[in-house]
Design an enzyme around this catalytic site. Structure first.
Site, short mmCIF file in Angstrom:
data_model
loop_
_atom_site.label_atom_id
_atom_site.label_comp_id
_atom_site.label_asym_id
_atom_site.label_seq_id
_atom_site.Cartn_x
_atom_site.Cartn_y
_atom_site.Cartn_z
N LYS A 61 52.08 94.63 -62.16
CA LYS A 61 53.03 93.80 -62.56
C LYS A 61 52.93 93.35 -63.96
CE LYS A 61 56.97 91.05 -61.28
NZ LYS A 61 57.11 90.23 -59.90
C1 E4P Z 1 60.79 89.81 -59.74
O1 E4P Z 1 59.91 90.55 -59.39
C2 E4P Z 1 60.22 87.86 -60.25
O2 E4P Z 1 58.96 87.28 -59.02
C3 E4P Z 1 61.35 87.17 -59.43
O3 E4P Z 1 61.89 87.74 -59.31
C4 E4P Z 1 61.30 86.08 -60.97
O4 E4P Z 1 61.95 85.45 -60.11
P1 E4P Z 1 62.34 83.65 -60.07
O5 E4P Z 1 60.94 83.26 -59.26
O6 E4P Z 1 62.99 83.06 -61.09
O7 E4P Z 1 63.03 84.14 -58.50
#
Ligand code: E4P
Length: 228
Positions: free
Chosen positions: A94
């Site tokens: 990622k």
């Molecule tokens: C997406 O892949 C992220 O990990 C994630 O949805 C980020 O947002 P959050 O941690 O605020 O839910």
């Protein structure tokens, strides 16, 4: 539509797999921190679990692992991405949607290391990872809606653009930071490939007051019926 769990906690991953049959996992630096484990240990534990389940690669069960968010230059992103990818064939790297990240994703995809471009907040940002051949793109929903934006058009635009140019189902769209069952439905109606959210949001999506009321009605009937 595929359901991914957005978490790095092993108990949540196991529960979501056993109860909901989740199709993959996404993590980010915040989820790793919340797991209470050092970065390496947290991702190795997930890797071990995927191996124990018999998953052979990201095709069976993709797990997105985010690089150090301080890295913005391609030359710095590549070594870390390659290092992480060696830990598990299920790992998808990622990478934040920044200029150097895009170049890195293009190179990694050519090497066969699959990528997920994250922190995407506009359709314009979402086109570039598709052109780079990324496996996933992660447009965030919850963060925008928390700030008063309605994301139905945003997610629909991305799906339509992908359809227009043959990217749909090649670079899969992960609607991220989903906070409510309604947002899951909005993404499903738009034709999104995947949603990723916390376990509580999936649990909420099973609930309905009429289900509770209906259970009450049926339980009364059950109790007032002779069994033999
Ligand atoms: C997406 O892949 C992220 O990990 C994630 O949805 C980020 O947002 P959050 O941690 O605020 O839910």
């Amino acid at each position: 539509m595929k359901y991914f769990l957005d978490s790095a906690k092993m108990d949540e991953i196991k529960e979501a797999y056993e109860y909901l049959g989740i199709d993959g996992v996404t993590t980010n630096p915040k989820h790793i921190m919340n797991s209470g484990k050092p970065f390496k240990k947290a991702i190795e534990d997930i890797a071990k679990w995927t191996e124990d389940q018999g998953f052979k690669s990201w095709k069976d069960f993709p797990v997105s692992v985010e690089i150090d968010p301080w890295l913005e230059d391609c030359d710095k992103i590549l070594p870390m991405a390659r290092e992480i990818s060696k830990i598990s064939p299920c790992f998808v790297i990622k990478i934040p949607s920044v200029y150097g990240g895009l170049k890195a994703a293009r190179i990694l995809e050519k090497e066969g290391i699959r990528t997920n471009l994250t922190l995407v907040f506009s359709p314009a940002q979402a086109i570039l990872p598709a052109k780079a051949g990324c496996l996933f793109v992660s447009p965030f929903i919850g963060w925008k809606e928390s700030n008063g934006e309605d994301c139905k058009k945003y997610i629909q635009d991305i799906v339509d653009i992908y359809r227009n140019y043959g990217y749909l189902r090649k670079t899969e769209i992960i609607a991220a930071a989903i906070r409510t069952p309604k947002q899951i439905v909005d993404c499903a109606v738009a034709g999104c490939d995947i949603v990723t959210c916390g376990l509580d949001v999936y649990k909420d999506s099973i609930k309905h007051p009429y289900t509770v009321q209906g259970l009450g009605t049926f339980r009364d009937a059950w109790d007032n019926t002779a069994k033999e």
